[in-house]
Structures are given as C-alpha cells and as structure tokens.
Design a protein around this motif. Structure first.
Motif, PDB file in Angstrom:
ATOM      1  N   UNK A   1       0.825  -1.212   0.000  1.00  0.00           N
ATOM      2  CA  UNK A   1       0.000   0.000   0.000  1.00  0.00           C
ATOM      3  C   UNK A   1       0.853   1.252   0.000  1.00  0.00           C
ATOM      4  N   UNK A   2       2.141   1.075  -0.150  1.00  0.00           N
ATOM      5  CA  UNK A   2       2.999   2.249  -0.102  1.00  0.00           C
ATOM      6  C   UNK A   2       4.080   2.131  -1.178  1.00  0.00           C
ATOM      7  N   UNK A   3       4.901   3.155  -1.276  1.00  0.00           N
ATOM      8  CA  UNK A   3       5.963   3.153  -2.294  1.00  0.00           C
ATOM      9  C   UNK A   3       7.296   3.478  -1.622  1.00  0.00           C
ATOM     10  N   UNK A   4       8.378   3.161  -2.301  1.00  0.00           N
ATOM     11  CA  UNK A   4       9.686   3.531  -1.773  1.00  0.00           C
ATOM     12  C   UNK A   4       9.771   5.047  -1.613  1.00  0.00           C
TER      13      UNK A   4
END
Lengths: 362, 362
Positions: free
Chosen positions: B161-164
C-alpha cells in the motif's frame, strides 16, 4: 547481468548464467544418479543446477534432506506449476526427501492484489492438484505464508541481513512490497533448516531459470545465518500456448491448466502454436519445425508417457508425414484423457486439501 | 520537516509539528475531560494530540475503544517506558479502554541485533513491570511481534500500500530492516481494528513527539484500508540523566530503570543533571534553574505524588533556599522507596508475565 524474475520473457542468457553465477550443466554423472530413464532426464526437463551433487550425496548417504518450492495461489495449476510439482514428487519418491511447499499468498497480495481469502480458495484447489499428481502429504509440509509465522519473522530477520544496495543490485528499483516478497521467499527457502524441522540440512529447490536471483540471494543469507546453502535445479520454462513468452497466469488463454474442462482444453490445444510451415506442400516437403512446436513440448514434458509413441510423433513431424492439424487430432485425445483422469483424482483430494490448507489457521 | 524517530535528539520543532502536521495543544476542554487532577494534566505530561477529541467522544458514548503502544524489549523498563505505560493504564482505568501492547522483538533484532530469545527474557521482565504498574491483564492483549502473524502479515499487506518514494519522504534513506520495522509498527497500530478484535474502532496511541512520523504513516495506511484513523497523544520526552539527550537504552548510565537496585539508583540520582548554579553563593542568591533540572522532572513526572510536597520542592529550589545536593538528599529516599515497593510487586508478577509472553507460542 540482471534477470527479471517477474517478467514474461523466455530468453535467459544461459552462457552468462553459467559463467557469471556458476550454474552447471546436467552431466552424465548427474543423469545416472537421477536415473537415465526418469522423466527429468529422458525428457530433458533439467537444464542446469547448482550444488545438486551435494544434495545427491546427502541423499545417497541416507541423510535427512528436503526439497522446497511453492506456488503463488493466483489461479489454477497450469503446466508450469505442474513441472515443479512433478520434480518435487520425483525427489520425494526417489530419495525420500521431505517436501516443503509454500503457498505465497502474501506475494499474491503484493503482486496481484489478491485478498488472502481469495488466495485461500485457490490454494485448496492447487493443493488438491498437487496431491492428485502424487505428492505424499505425510512426508510434506504445505503452508500459506500468511499463516506461517516462522517464515514471516524470518523475512524481518533477513531484512536486517541485507542492504537496499544489495536488493537494488539484484532486483533493480522495486516497490517495498516486492522487496518484502523476496525476503519472504528467502524465508520459505530456508524454512526446512529451521530448528523446528531439525535444523541445517541439504535442501534442493527446483526452479525456473528466471528465478535464479532468488536462489543467489537466499544462498547469501543462508551463509550469513550459518545454514547450508540451498542447492537448485533449473528446469525448462513452459512456453505460452501462443509461443512467444513464458506460460503465465497473466495470460489465461496462453496457459493450459489442470482444471480446464474438456471443451476449453480442446479449444486451447487446437489453437496452440506449432512449428507448421506456410503451406501443406512446404510442410510435406521440409517437415515441421518441431523445435518451435509448443504442442510437442506439452506432450513431451507432460502427457505422452510412452517413449516409442513420442519418437513416432517426432518422426511424423520432421519427416513431413503429418500436418500440424493431423498431429494434434491424433494426440489430443490422450491429453484430454489425462486431464479427465487427473480431475477425477483431484476431486477426491479436495477435502484433504482443505484440511491441509486450513491446518495453519489453528 | 523530517523528524528522526530513531535519533537521540530532544528538540522537536513543536511549531512546525502543529503547523505542518496538524497537531493540537491540550486545551481546557481536553483537560476537563481527562480530569484536571489526573497526573497527565496536573503534571503537564501531555504536550499535544491529534484527534483525541474523537477518541474521548467514543469513550464517553460507551463505545468499544482501545489504546495501543509497545516497547522494544532491548533492556529494562526505564522512566520513558514508564511514562507510556502510565498513560495506557490511565486510559484503561478511566475509560475501560482495552490495552494493546506490542513487544517489538523483530524491531529489536533489526535495530539492535538482539536475538528473539534474548528479547523474550527482557519481555518477561518488561511485562512484569507493566503489571506491577497497575495494568489489568484481563482487559489487555500483550504480544511479541515475532509470534503475532496478523501483525506480520499486515506488514506485508501494507508494504503493497505504499511506495519507496513515500518511505523515503517520511524516513529518509534507511535500511530494508528499518523500513520493514516501520511497516510492522503500522501493523501493531492497526491491530486493534482487526476483525478478530471486533473490527474498526477508535484507537489512541500515546507516543513521544519524535514518533509522530509513524503515526502519520499509520493514518495514511488506515485510510487506504478503510479503517478509522488512530488518534495520538504526545507526552513529554524523558531527558537523559545527563541532561542533553532523550533517555535511551543506548546510554545505560543516562537512564533510571525500574530494575535498578538501591545502590545503582542512588548513585545515578546523586549525579543526575540539575539546574544548579556555579557557586553556592550564586544559587542562594538567584535560585536554581529548575527548568533545566532532570531530578525535578523525575520527581514531577514519576515519584512525588503529593502536590504540596512538589510545590515545596519547587519553591525551595527557585528561592535558593536549598542547594541541589540538599534537595536530592531530601527527596531521594522517596524515590528509592518507590523503586523498592515496585520491585517487590514486580517480583510477584514474574510468573504471570511469563505466561503472558509465552501464550503466543502456542
């Protein structure tokens, strides 16, 4: 060289894999030890290996050994999943290896957005296939990642054993979820060496060539953790029925699954990519290009057991005797028959498969 | 502005936190609802909050609510851990909130290289402290991360649900292990809303100001998951006994722990940083700089219950009546007595603490 384990490309530069990453070919010694008449050898399913000798030596000495692989439960068992399953079952039967089988539901979520509940449904079907193919559940440990805390905890532990630079070097710029999937996979690969399963041992991981980055990474972590470095075998990649890419759940019409009903399977097989020439005349004259024929591969790798029948098929192709349509018509019944028998066996295994999949919930 | 949750700096720019990240101060309404004579309010332990009103509204309506926090089991319970524990216990007693308490052993491994076995030992001691401080175990769920598959699975789910880019924006360039710890913490923070615990509900998370990045990240994920956004309160940071940084297990001589024996505690307290002047003469004339005095903070936040006694202490300092040595001599017995009583209570709780910590192994 960087290999993309998530891509759909078929071509992997084998020379570089041998040279840069130390893979070895399948030599006469290996062939003999695995059995020249085993399907793995007779049908040239194996392309390469790393440390298979060490695994075989342990097996031959009667040591406790394990084989490990898994499936992303994002759909039906297809011929690629079957290839791996057949190999696991082979080592279980021949060497008494304990089979560890990971159902990568967390990866299915990360990669395909599949809920754990949907994954569970697929997992039950997949495990029933595995049992119907001949896996002995009594000498196996089958689990879902989301239920297996040893694997999940290991992913976090191993996260502390690596760096972003290493992850980027092996896998390129990826999302947090994909990096975490990789660490989970290492957790899967090293689980057979967990103290709960008797600690360090020789483990063999049958994979496709495109999965080698995971193996190298897992070996690096195994070394840091004082575990034995897992060995691996690399089997052929099943081609898409359309011929261009690897068989993948991302393209349903490009894969033959073990759950396809007769009509669907027949339809897929009738349109499968072959090595046919432009005209009947040309084909009768030059013969079919069997090295391109996915139908032949399917028969060779999966459905035609009889050696004589397979050589006849080959001969009738390359000699130009049979056109592709005629060849298919001749062999399709055998494939459809196999599927029907398998599906009947699978049906009987569904209850047991459900028990196995749900066992982890306790 | 980026805040470093793993740093040792005391200073957090409160203005920016209010302005950029929407924290609110503790106004009269909040004070009244929490109780003006509660230690939280009377001793000015709370600095700020986010959505505390929503939590209080749910509590006042008799809805099911929870408070959540945890500890990294890398050593003894110190005064910083006690601050959080006191707050949890307060909400449990006053509002009947269920307490979720995470023992972050996977984070202790990632961050401190502590084995899960060592963490377990510390965890038992930490939980015994928690019980001795007054936590009602019947209305609490205490768990180790490495044993709690819902939290570990959630970390992987939230990883998708997130990105780097998001992780880097909030936390800067960190190791894979630290990013994974953050996702585990979000798993901890959102666990009270898991369907096994009755689904979405108002949850309050008491933290130090430096932990706000985790709260913002957890709220972002909660929103994406369709959960209620967790509220938070921000308490004062305990200063190191040496005065310059926050109290931390990284500097054992800078912290007072609840397990320190009388001799050690006395030694630490005698050398604790105070607001003393350069000479006795100057101090008698100008009074002590009480705003700098860690000894006074310790008494105010933890050990002196009686309001009158505390104001007298303050008065005798700022008036210049007592020198720091004299002040310490006067109050140290009360602190040592408190520790002794606590340690006796704790001893009786060890067995129960062990049961709680080991419950997750089943």
């Amino acid at each position: 060289m960087r290999i993309d384990p998530w891509g759909s490309e078929l071509a992997v530069d084998l020379g570089k894999l041998f040279e840069e990453f130390g893979l070895k070919g399948i030599d006469e010694g290996i062939k003999k030890r695995l059995g020249a008449d085993s399907r793995l050898i007779a049908r040239e399913l194996l392309i390469a290996h790393r440390d298979l000798e060490l695994f075989l030596a342990a097996a031959e000495k009667g040591k406790e050994i394990a084989v490990m692989s898994g499936i992303k439960p994002s759909g039906d068992f297809h011929l690629g999943s079957k290839l791996t399953a057949d190999e696991l079952i082979f080592y279980q039967k021949k060497f008494g290896a304990k089979v560890f089988y990971a159902i990568a539901d967390l990866e299915a979520y990360a990669d395909n957005g599949l809920s754990l509940e949907e994954s569970k449904k697929n997992a039950i079907s997949n495990v029933a296939d595995l049992l119907a193919l001949g896996l002995d559940a009594k000498n196996a440990y089958i689990y879902r990642q989301s239920q297996e805390r040893r694997v999940m905890a290991a992913a976090h532990i191993y996260g502390a054993r690596t760096t972003m630079a290493t992850l980027k070097a092996i896998y390129g710029e990826r999302s947090p979820a994909l990096y975490m999937s990789v660490l989970l996979q290492v957790g899967d690969i090293l689980l057979p060496q967990h103290k709960d399963f008797g600690g360090p041992k020789q483990v063999l991981v049958p994979v496709g060539l495109d999965q080698d980055p995971h193996m190298r990474f897992a070996r690096d972590i195994a070394f840091k953790e004082g575990l034995m470095l897992p060995a691996s075998t690399y089997h052929v990649q099943m081609k898409s029925l359309k011929g261009e890419t690897k068989m993948s759940k991302r393209d349903p019409m490009g894969m033959l699954t073990l759950s396809d009903d007769e009509e669907t399977a027949a339809k897929k097989l009738k349109s499968v990519f072959t090595g046919g020439r432009n005209t009947a005349e040309e084909q009768h004259k030059l013969g079919g290009e069997i090295q391109k024929c996915v139908f032949y591969e399917i028969c060779k790798y999966h459905f035609i057991e009889d050696e004589k029948k397979l050589s006849q098929m080959k001969q009738e192709c390359v000699s130009g005797k049979l056109l592709c349509g005629e060849c298919k018509a001749k062999h399709i019944t055998e494939i459809l028959g196999w599927l029907k028998t398998h599906q009947a066996k699978k049906k009987k295994m569904m209850k047991k498969a459900q028990e196995i999949v749900e066992a982890g919930e306790k």
